[in-house]
Write an enzyme that holds these catalytic residues in place. Structure first.
Site, mmCIF file in Angstrom:
data_model
loop_
_atom_site.group_PDB
_atom_site.id
_atom_site.type_symbol
_atom_site.label_atom_id
_atom_site.label_comp_id
_atom_site.label_asym_id
_atom_site.label_seq_id
_atom_site.Cartn_x
_atom_site.Cartn_y
_atom_site.Cartn_z
ATOM 1 N N ARG A 118 12.228 92.650 119.761
ATOM 2 C CA ARG A 118 11.102 93.123 120.556
ATOM 3 C C ARG A 118 10.031 93.641 119.604
ATOM 4 O O ARG A 118 10.328 94.128 118.528
ATOM 5 C CB ARG A 118 11.529 94.262 121.467
ATOM 6 C CG ARG A 118 12.364 93.861 122.676
ATOM 7 C CD ARG A 118 12.620 95.049 123.583
ATOM 8 N NE ARG A 118 13.406 96.077 122.936
ATOM 9 C CZ ARG A 118 12.923 97.200 122.434
ATOM 10 N NH1 ARG A 118 11.637 97.488 122.513
ATOM 11 N NH2 ARG A 118 13.730 98.059 121.850
ATOM 12 N N TYR A 145 12.105 85.476 122.006
ATOM 13 C CA TYR A 145 13.240 86.354 121.814
ATOM 14 C C TYR A 145 13.518 87.264 123.010
ATOM 15 O O TYR A 145 12.599 87.775 123.634
ATOM 16 C CB TYR A 145 13.053 87.219 120.556
ATOM 17 C CG TYR A 145 14.377 87.683 120.035
ATOM 18 C CD1 TYR A 145 15.162 86.862 119.249
ATOM 19 C CD2 TYR A 145 14.885 88.923 120.397
ATOM 20 C CE1 TYR A 145 16.403 87.264 118.813
ATOM 21 C CE2 TYR A 145 16.129 89.336 119.962
ATOM 22 C CZ TYR A 145 16.883 88.494 119.165
ATOM 23 O OH TYR A 145 18.122 88.893 118.748
ATOM 24 N N LYS A 180 14.046 94.202 129.990
ATOM 25 C CA LYS A 180 13.265 95.402 129.649
ATOM 26 C C LYS A 180 11.944 95.432 130.417
ATOM 27 O O LYS A 180 11.516 96.483 130.891
ATOM 28 C CB LYS A 180 13.009 95.454 128.141
ATOM 29 C CG LYS A 180 14.267 95.398 127.282
ATOM 30 C CD LYS A 180 15.235 96.524 127.564
ATOM 31 C CE LYS A 180 16.371 96.555 126.540
ATOM 32 N NZ LYS A 180 17.369 97.577 126.851
ATOM 33 N N HIS A 229 17.472 103.502 131.435
ATOM 34 C CA HIS A 229 18.118 102.784 130.336
ATOM 35 C C HIS A 229 19.525 103.360 130.153
ATOM 36 O O HIS A 229 19.787 104.091 129.207
ATOM 37 C CB HIS A 229 17.266 102.981 129.076
ATOM 38 C CG HIS A 229 17.618 102.065 127.948
ATOM 39 N ND1 HIS A 229 17.240 102.310 126.650
ATOM 40 C CD2 HIS A 229 18.306 100.904 127.913
ATOM 41 C CE1 HIS A 229 17.688 101.342 125.876
ATOM 42 N NE2 HIS A 229 18.337 100.483 126.605
ATOM 43 N N SER A 244 19.325 103.407 120.516
ATOM 44 C CA SER A 244 20.030 102.298 119.869
ATOM 45 C C SER A 244 20.949 102.827 118.761
ATOM 46 O O SER A 244 20.762 103.925 118.251
ATOM 47 C CB SER A 244 19.023 101.295 119.309
ATOM 48 O OG SER A 244 18.112 101.958 118.474
ATOM 49 N N CYS A 258 24.030 103.802 118.996
ATOM 50 C CA CYS A 258 24.991 104.840 119.396
ATOM 51 C C CYS A 258 26.236 104.245 120.035
ATOM 52 O O CYS A 258 27.146 104.971 120.426
ATOM 53 C CB CYS A 258 24.343 105.813 120.379
ATOM 54 S SG CYS A 258 23.128 106.896 119.609
ATOM 55 N N ASP A 306 23.600 98.536 130.140
ATOM 56 C CA ASP A 306 22.239 98.757 129.638
ATOM 57 C C ASP A 306 21.288 99.432 130.620
ATOM 58 O O ASP A 306 20.508 100.270 130.211
ATOM 59 C CB ASP A 306 21.648 97.414 129.186
ATOM 60 C CG ASP A 306 20.442 97.585 128.269
ATOM 61 O OD1 ASP A 306 20.441 98.538 127.464
ATOM 62 O OD2 ASP A 306 19.505 96.784 128.362
ATOM 63 N N ARG A 308 22.521 88.663 118.626
ATOM 64 C CA ARG A 308 22.986 88.998 119.978
ATOM 65 C C ARG A 308 24.013 88.028 120.528
ATOM 66 O O ARG A 308 24.059 86.858 120.140
ATOM 67 C CB ARG A 308 21.778 88.961 120.939
ATOM 68 C CG ARG A 308 20.661 89.916 120.592
ATOM 69 C CD ARG A 308 20.994 91.308 121.026
ATOM 70 N NE ARG A 308 20.055 92.288 120.499
ATOM 71 C CZ ARG A 308 19.806 93.451 121.098
ATOM 72 N NH1 ARG A 308 20.392 93.762 122.229
ATOM 73 N NH2 ARG A 308 18.978 94.310 120.547
HETATM 74 O O1 TSX Z 1 30.317 102.833 119.417
HETATM 75 C C1 TSX Z 1 30.674 103.819 118.799
HETATM 76 N N1 TSX Z 1 31.209 104.885 119.469
HETATM 77 C C2 TSX Z 1 31.320 104.871 120.938
HETATM 78 C C3 TSX Z 1 32.509 104.143 121.362
HETATM 79 C C4 TSX Z 1 33.023 104.153 122.565
HETATM 80 N N2 TSX Z 1 30.519 103.830 117.430
HETATM 81 C C5 TSX Z 1 29.866 102.726 116.722
HETATM 82 C C6 TSX Z 1 28.402 103.027 116.602
HETATM 83 C C7 TSX Z 1 27.602 101.891 116.120
HETATM 84 C C8 TSX Z 1 27.080 101.040 117.225
HETATM 85 C C9 TSX Z 1 30.945 104.914 116.723
HETATM 86 N N3 TSX Z 1 30.907 105.187 115.416
HETATM 87 C C10 TSX Z 1 31.519 106.002 117.380
HETATM 88 C C11 TSX Z 1 31.686 105.986 118.788
HETATM 89 O O2 TSX Z 1 32.194 106.921 119.383
HETATM 90 N N4 TSX Z 1 31.824 106.938 116.437
HETATM 91 C C12 TSX Z 1 31.439 106.412 115.258
HETATM 92 C C13 TSX Z 1 31.565 107.082 113.940
HETATM 93 C C14 TSX Z 1 32.928 106.797 113.365
HETATM 94 C C15 TSX Z 1 33.156 105.623 112.699
HETATM 95 C C16 TSX Z 1 34.430 105.383 112.177
HETATM 96 C C17 TSX Z 1 35.427 106.330 112.318
HETATM 97 C C18 TSX Z 1 35.181 107.482 112.999
HETATM 98 C C19 TSX Z 1 33.944 107.731 113.518
HETATM 99 N N5 TSX Z 1 36.720 106.193 111.794
HETATM 100 C C20 TSX Z 1 37.250 105.197 111.073
HETATM 101 O O3 TSX Z 1 36.550 104.259 110.758
HETATM 102 C C21 TSX Z 1 38.671 105.261 110.736
HETATM 103 MN MN MN Z 2 18.988 98.601 125.824
#
Ligand code: TSX
Ligand code: MN
Length: 656
Positions: A121, A269, A278, A298, A320, A322, A345, A439
């Site tokens: 976007r 895209y 969106k 959202h 984004s 998260c 989404d 994607r």
């Molecule tokens: O999606 C994530 N969530 C929500 C899941 C239901 N991610 C990935 C984010 C990028 C898109 C996360 N990353 C989450 C999370 O709750 N927490 C983390 C951070 C994290 C990454 C790895 C580990 C612990 C926390 N542990 C190991 O890799 C062993």
């Molecule tokens: Mn979105």
């Protein structure tokens, strides 16, 4: 070079060398019957104009006259149509069959590689047109608004006329009738997208309910008019890159909320071209929602069932990076708990007669970021994308599979990678094999944990709203807002760590109120007032509002919380709070779980103390920053209730 001459080239690859610009056919090239503006020479190759509702027919005819497509194809949404379209795109080299997966044609998956200039976007080219600037964005105290982009009606008319006349010459104009939300639901809305991109047609068939049944439901009802062109009339002025038609210099994505029109040019895209998502379901719908008394947000929607079999639905907004899709499809680690997915989404929500906030997912599929998706991070997404999926800008394995950073699958011996740029991939090049914004586009119905009520026309009852952000320091794992009004402030104050932008060495914490910053369809101050007004409805049972942060780190930079399925422990606390249970203690920023109110059994060592520590110094700075942002950006349109919440938070922190 081929020596058969240009005529041997199929028309979609033909191009001529002209002067640098001359992007559009000159008036002299106009077919004579069109210069009078009275008729349309395009041949209707599927469906009939007669069968369309009158207003749809007029919309199609007037834009065919404007855009000069060779052909008009009215999409019926059938399997047959889809097969033909995919087959044609395969012949034209727009998509490639992924032979490793379900090799029965009816279920197979595809790979599209775009022109590298058309991969995301583009906020700077996304505008909303209203008579007054202030109807679109608050006027900031100083500098530019970060809450949207306004264009005047006059400037838009010029921009429109510089782009659309003749823009579909030599191409087919597809007419896509689509429903956002289950067909016929009172919460659903209908759109008609006209596009010259078959990739858009195939993607819209996954992401929306599309085809003839939509026209039957529409009848003489209202619809949002969506017009899209890749902006590459034939013969081409320049050769395509990767057989991907786009016009980056002329890209513009415009919303005309007063006319219920979305007009997009130059990009093929996702968010720029699949106009139901969106553009319609967030920007246009948030305006409709304000007028009609509902909410277009959202947000993911999930159903969660406890070991006693009691079920609740939550909606959650995250910026984004998260892991919103991961949470929407999460497998809880807590024994006996179950999560089911309604959407990943967008949520359209409305209080019903009984005062319950009921939500639908207006979409029919997932258009998810591929990198980072793995059996570990999201097993249900991996199962969803095994068939009927269109991948865009991921890497391809030499045996016809897909690949990306974080897929967590070793490459079999002898298997090589072709990067999203279409070249053999060498890790030594230091570039990712898949584009970071690559994607998957996949049907929601294929998700193994899709909620049994995900298509309920009445929606599902939302009992909690969750805001969140990626906050390495200062923000606790979870807190509960003190009231609806405080919760609206919490949404307004959302911030998140941006994915490492090239121009920044360190990562930056960006403001992203309600995770809607790029998606507000009108003035954010009025949006806040609209959210606050929900508390004035006598019937409304207001959901509790929470804020979560899965991403807090210790001094050594290690994540304090294991995340993923373990987040079910946090969901459990919210579930109990909503049900009138679950111990909580009051802090200056909101309620946090009591000692032992969060089930941490079997987790190993997690520092609850660090996860929930609330530092006076951090929050003094945080509230200062929030105040500066809201007063600076929302300025005169900031509701006094939100200003009061800022001051009240400041006060509570000062007394720590
Ligand atoms: O999606 C994530 N969530 C929500 C899941 C239901 N991610 C990935 C984010 C990028 C898109 C996360 N990353 C989450 C999370 O709750 N927490 C983390 C951070 C994290 C990454 C790895 C580990 C612990 C926390 N542990 C190991 O890799 C062993
Ligand atoms: Mn979105």
């Amino acid at each position: 070079m081929c020596h058969l001459g240009a005529s041997a080239e199929p028309s979609f690859r033909r191009w001529r060398k002209l002067g640098a610009c001359a992007p559009q056919p000159s008036p002299a090239e106009m077919p004579p019957q069109l210069s009078g503006g009275l008729s349309c020479s395009a041949r209707v190759v599927q469906g009939t104009l007669d069968s369309l509702p009158q207003a749809v027919r007029e919309f199609v005819e007037s834009n065919a006259k404007l855009c000069w497509p060779d052909q008009i194809h009215i999409c019926d949404g059938s399997e047959d149509e889809n097969r033909q379209l995919l087959g044609r795109m395969e012949e034209e080299g727009v998509i490639k069959r992924l032979r490793k997966y379900d090799n029965c044609f009816a279920f197979c998956s595809w790979l599209a590689l775009t022109d590298p200039r058309d991969v995301a976007r583009i906020e700077s080219k996304t505008v909303i047109i209203t008579q007054e600037q202030r109807d679109t964005v608050p006027i900031p105290k100083t500098g530019l608004s970060q809450l949207g982009r306004w264009m005047s009606e006059e400037d838009f008319e010029k921009a429109f006329n510089a782009r659309f006349p003749g823009c579909m010459k030599g191409r087919t104009m597809y007419v896509i009738p689509f429903s956002m939300g289950p067909l016929g639901s009172p919460l659903s809305r209908i759109g008609i997208e006209l596009t010259d991109s078959p990739y858009v047609v195939a993607s819209m068939r996954i992401m929306t309910r599309m085809g003839t049944p939509v026209l039957e439901v529409l009848g003489d009802g209202e619809f949002v008019k969506c017009l899209h062109s890749v902006g590459c009339p034939l013969p081409l002025q320049k050769p395509l890159v990767n057989n991907w038609a786009c016009n980056p210099e002329m890209t513009l994505i415009a919303h005309l909320p007063d006319r219920r029109e979305i007009i997009s040019f130059g990009s093929g895209y996702g968010g720029n071209s699949l106009l139901g998502k969106k553009c319609f379901a967030l920007r246009m719908a948030s305006r409709l929602a304000k007028e009609e008394g509902w909410l277009a947000e959202h947000m993911l929607i999930l159903g969660i069932t406890n070991p006693k079999g009691q079920k609740k639905y939550f909606a959650a907004a995250f910026p984004s990076a998260c892991g919103k899709t991961n949470l929407a499809m999460m497998n809880p680690t807590l024994p006996g708990w179950k999560v089911e997915c309604v959407g990943d989404d967008i949520a359209w929500m409305k209080f019903d007669q009984q005062g319950n906030l009921r939500a639908i997912n207006p979409e029919n599929g997932f258009f998810g970021v591929a990198p980072g998706t793995s059996v570990k991070t999201n097993p249900n997404a991996i199962k969803t994308i095994q068939k009927n999926t269109i991948f865009t800008n991921v890497a391809e394995t030499s045996d016809g599979g897909v690949y990306w950073e974080g897929i967590d699958q070793p490459l079999a011996p002898g298997i090589k990678l072709i990067s999203w740029k279409g070249k053999e991939w060498d890790p030594k090049d230091g570039e990712p094999c898949a584009h970071p914004n690559s994607r998957f586009c996949t049907p929601a119905s294929q998700c193994p944990i899709i909620d049994p009520d995900w298509e309920s026309p009445d929606g599902v009852p939302i009992e909690a709203i969750i805001f969140g952000g990626r906050r390495p320091v200062g923000v606790p794992l979870v807190y509960e807002a003190l009231s609806w009004q405080h919760g609206v402030f919490v949404g307004a104050a959302m911030r998140s760590e941006a994915t490492a932008a090239a121009e920044h060495k360190g990562k930056v914490i960006m403001h992203d109120p309600f995770a809607m910053r790029p998606f507000f369809g009108y003035n954010f101050g009025q949006y806040l007032a609209h959210w606050l007004s929900m508390a004035q409805r006598p019937e409304a049972k207001l959901p509790k509002i929470f804020h979560v942060n899965w991403f807090r780190k210790d001094k050594a930079g290690r994540f304090l919380w294991p995340g993923f399925g373990e987040n079910s422990r946090v969901l459990e606390w919210m579930f109990n709070r909503v049900g009138g249970e679950g111990g909580a203690k009051l802090t200056p920023i909101g309620y946090i779980p009591d000692e032992d109110a969060l089930d941490l059994r079997g987790l190993g060592d997690v520092s609850v103390k660090e996860l929930f520590h609330i530092s006076k110094e951090f929050w003094e700075e945080e509230v200062e920053d929030i105040q500066k942002y809201l007063e600076g950006q929302v300025n005169a349109d900031l509701p006094h209730e939100i200003e009061s919440e800022v001051l009240a938070l400041k006060q509570r922190i000062s007394q720590m």
